[in-house]
Design an enzyme around this catalytic site. Structure first.
Site, mmCIF file in Angstrom:
data_model
loop_
_atom_site.group_PDB
_atom_site.id
_atom_site.type_symbol
_atom_site.label_atom_id
_atom_site.label_comp_id
_atom_site.label_asym_id
_atom_site.label_seq_id
_atom_site.Cartn_x
_atom_site.Cartn_y
_atom_site.Cartn_z
ATOM 1 N N THR A 1 -10.187 4.699 11.826
ATOM 2 C CA THR A 1 -10.858 5.810 12.512
ATOM 3 C C THR A 1 -11.249 5.408 13.933
ATOM 4 O O THR A 1 -11.036 6.173 14.882
ATOM 5 C CB THR A 1 -12.111 6.229 11.708
ATOM 6 O OG1 THR A 1 -11.705 6.561 10.377
ATOM 7 C CG2 THR A 1 -12.808 7.417 12.341
ATOM 8 N N ASN B 1 -0.804 10.736 4.623
ATOM 9 C CA ASN B 1 -1.501 10.037 3.549
ATOM 10 C C ASN B 1 -1.431 10.765 2.204
ATOM 11 O O ASN B 1 -1.563 10.145 1.160
ATOM 12 C CB ASN B 1 -2.971 9.790 3.919
ATOM 13 C CG ASN B 1 -3.635 10.982 4.553
ATOM 14 O OD1 ASN B 1 -3.163 11.501 5.566
ATOM 15 N ND2 ASN B 1 -4.722 11.436 3.966
ATOM 16 N N SER C 1 -5.052 0.109 9.876
ATOM 17 C CA SER C 1 -6.307 -0.219 9.199
ATOM 18 C C SER C 1 -6.065 -1.298 8.144
ATOM 19 O O SER C 1 -5.117 -1.192 7.359
ATOM 20 C CB SER C 1 -6.846 1.053 8.540
ATOM 21 O OG SER C 1 -7.983 0.744 7.775
ATOM 22 N N HIS D 1 -7.564 -2.161 5.336
ATOM 23 C CA HIS D 1 -7.692 -1.955 3.882
ATOM 24 C C HIS D 1 -6.560 -1.154 3.263
ATOM 25 O O HIS D 1 -6.536 -0.948 2.051
ATOM 26 C CB HIS D 1 -9.067 -1.359 3.529
ATOM 27 C CG HIS D 1 -9.278 0.076 3.895
ATOM 28 N ND1 HIS D 1 -9.342 1.070 2.951
ATOM 29 C CD2 HIS D 1 -9.469 0.677 5.079
ATOM 30 C CE1 HIS D 1 -9.584 2.238 3.553
ATOM 31 N NE2 HIS D 1 -9.664 2.017 4.849
ATOM 32 N N CYS E 1 -10.720 11.343 0.856
ATOM 33 C CA CYS E 1 -11.797 11.825 1.722
ATOM 34 C C CYS E 1 -12.154 13.271 1.402
ATOM 35 O O CYS E 1 -13.227 13.726 1.745
ATOM 36 C CB CYS E 1 -11.393 11.711 3.184
ATOM 37 S SG CYS E 1 -10.736 10.099 3.568
HETATM 38 N N1 PLP Z 1 -5.615 7.691 9.130
HETATM 39 C C1 PLP Z 1 -5.011 7.835 7.937
HETATM 40 C C2 PLP Z 1 -3.655 8.433 7.869
HETATM 41 C C3 PLP Z 1 -5.678 7.421 6.777
HETATM 42 O O1 PLP Z 1 -5.081 7.576 5.591
HETATM 43 C C4 PLP Z 1 -6.969 6.868 6.891
HETATM 44 C C5 PLP Z 1 -7.729 6.483 5.672
HETATM 45 O O2 PLP Z 1 -7.560 7.050 4.625
HETATM 46 C C6 PLP Z 1 -7.526 6.727 8.167
HETATM 47 C C7 PLP Z 1 -6.826 7.148 9.260
HETATM 48 C C8 PLP Z 1 -8.894 6.139 8.354
HETATM 49 O O3 PLP Z 1 -8.865 4.735 8.264
HETATM 50 P P1 PLP Z 1 -10.227 3.950 8.020
HETATM 51 O O4 PLP Z 1 -10.638 4.213 6.627
HETATM 52 O O5 PLP Z 1 -9.867 2.504 8.242
HETATM 53 O O6 PLP Z 1 -11.183 4.433 9.039
#
Ligand code: PLP
Length: 387
Positions: free
Chosen positions: A72, A150, A198, A200, A324
């Site tokens: 993010t 995602n 990211s 994780h 989310c």
């Molecule tokens: N972008 C996508 C496509 C994601 O799937 C996610 C997390 O699910 C993020 C951004 C956000 O990443 P973070 O959890 O490291 O902030």
């Protein structure tokens, strides 16, 4: 309780090799990489190594990698950098299926002086490229399009979009949080200016991410503070996590071919068997062009949350829509943008596998899920009406 974890697009297990490499940097080598002494230097060289490892995974140069706190933050930094560098341009473009990390920032910007174009997708979740091209203008400051979605796993034509934007001199950012480590990425051969990832999502730790910024791209920091990351992201480095992210990047590069073929085979088996055994089940998304680990399946006339709860009793962890958005009973914005009918969107489950899943686990899901759906349909007035 034994857990069958097929929710790897939400987060992943930290690889044992990653853990091992991180641990000494909590209480043994705990120096500050910015310190002048040798003890600090012992940490600094590991950050250099992490940057090199990640750069290698992406086909980038180490100096093009900036460590951040998450995907993010990387997304926000990229988008804000582009608009700050182009203060006269008040038009910004993204897709209708972005993660909230991009979507919600664009919505915020739309209320704060920016004209926003949200590019639609078709029924298979594929981007409407003509719409994107038609909307590019002199005043477009940035186009931000995710590399892979995602929820559906659909991969977008990043190379193709990059070429068009390069010709027009428009900044191109891609949220590659779901793509990195799952499909090959070689930034040398693309016209991407900035890319987010990211830790994780690729068996690294949570709370660490990175932003690739192509050499020569105009940039301004989001986190203004100390001189860390060459002044591009202030704040003492999250040392152990950066080291972990570097190791995760190295492992991902090594696993990219062989392991992902195995993961894809398991995903395909799961999908084919579920479609075969459960009537009125449909795959959401373009099956020709997807991440190898992801399948989103709509089980018509049942409630996704009820499926999740019943699978949970067997220790099976999956997701309805994106993690989310679970907690809300609204179908996800991605499935809505794809035009998935209400009765299918509500019963959609995302299975996202990893290199740690086994054939036995997949067989277990294939055995347990069909009776769950059958039981829920017995209770569903929509199902009864449709018969
Ligand atoms: N972008 C996508 C496509 C994601 O799937 C996610 C997390 O699910 C993020 C951004 C956000 O990443 P973070 O959890 O490291 O902030």
């Amino acid at each position: 309780m034994s857990v069958i974890y097929v929710d790897n697009n939400a987060t992943t297990k930290v690889a044992p090799e990653v853990m091992e490499e991180m641990l000494p940097y909590f209480n043994e080598y705990y120096g500050n990489p910015s310190s002048m002494h040798t003890f600090g230097g012992m940490v600094e060289h590991k950050i250099v190594e992490a940057r090199e490892r990640l750069a290698k995974l992406l086909g980038a140069s180490p100096e093009e990698i900036i460590f951040t706190s998450c995907g993010t933050e990387s997304d926000s930094t990229a988008i804000r950098a582009a608009i700050l560098s182009n203060p006269d341009k008040k038009h910004i473009i993204t897709s209708r299926v972005e993660h909230p990390a991009v979507k919600n920032l664009y919505e915020y910007l739309s209320k704060n002086g920016y004209r926003v174009t949200f590019v639609p997708v078709d029924r298979k979740g594929r981007l409407d490229l003509d719409y994107l091209h038609k909307n590019l203008g002199e005043d477009t400051a940035i186009v931000s399009i995710m590399w892979a979605n995602n929820e559906s796993g659909v991969i977008f034509p990043i190379e193709e979009i990059g070429e068009v934007l390069k010709e027009k001199g428009i900044v191109f950012h891609t949220d590659a949080v779901q793509a990195v480590g799952k499909i090959p990425i070689d930034l040398k051969n693309t016209a991407v200016d900035m890319l987010s990832l990211s830790g994780h999502k690729l068996h690294g730790p949570k709370g660490v991410g990175a932003l690739y910024v192509r050499k020569g791209t105009k940039y301004s920091p989001f986190m203004i503070g100390g001189h860390q990351e060459k002044g591009r992201r202030g704040g003492t480095e999250n040392v152990a996590s950066i080291i972990g992210l570097g190791k995760a990047g190295e492992l991902a590069a090594a696993n990219l071919l062989d392991e992902n073929i195995r993961v894809k085979r398991l995903r395909d088996k799961l999908e084919a068997e579920l479609l075969n055994r459960i009537p009125n089940s449909i795959v959401n998304g373009d099956i020709e062009n997807r991440l190898p680990n992801t399948t989103s399946i709509a089980f018509e006339y049942v409630e996704g949350e009820a499926i999740l709860l019943m699978m949970d009793e067997y220790g099976i962890c999956a997701s309805s829509g994106s993690a989310c958005t679970s907690g809300s009973l609204e179908p996800s914005h991605v499935l809505r943008a794809m035009g998935v009918p209400f009765t299918a969107a509500h019963g959609s489950i995302r299975f996202s596998l990893s290199i740690y899943n086994t054939e036995e686990e997949i067989d277990f899901i294939i055995e347990k899920l069909p009776p769950i759906i059958a039981r829920l349909r017995e209770l569903s007035p929509f199902w009864k009406k449709a018969q």
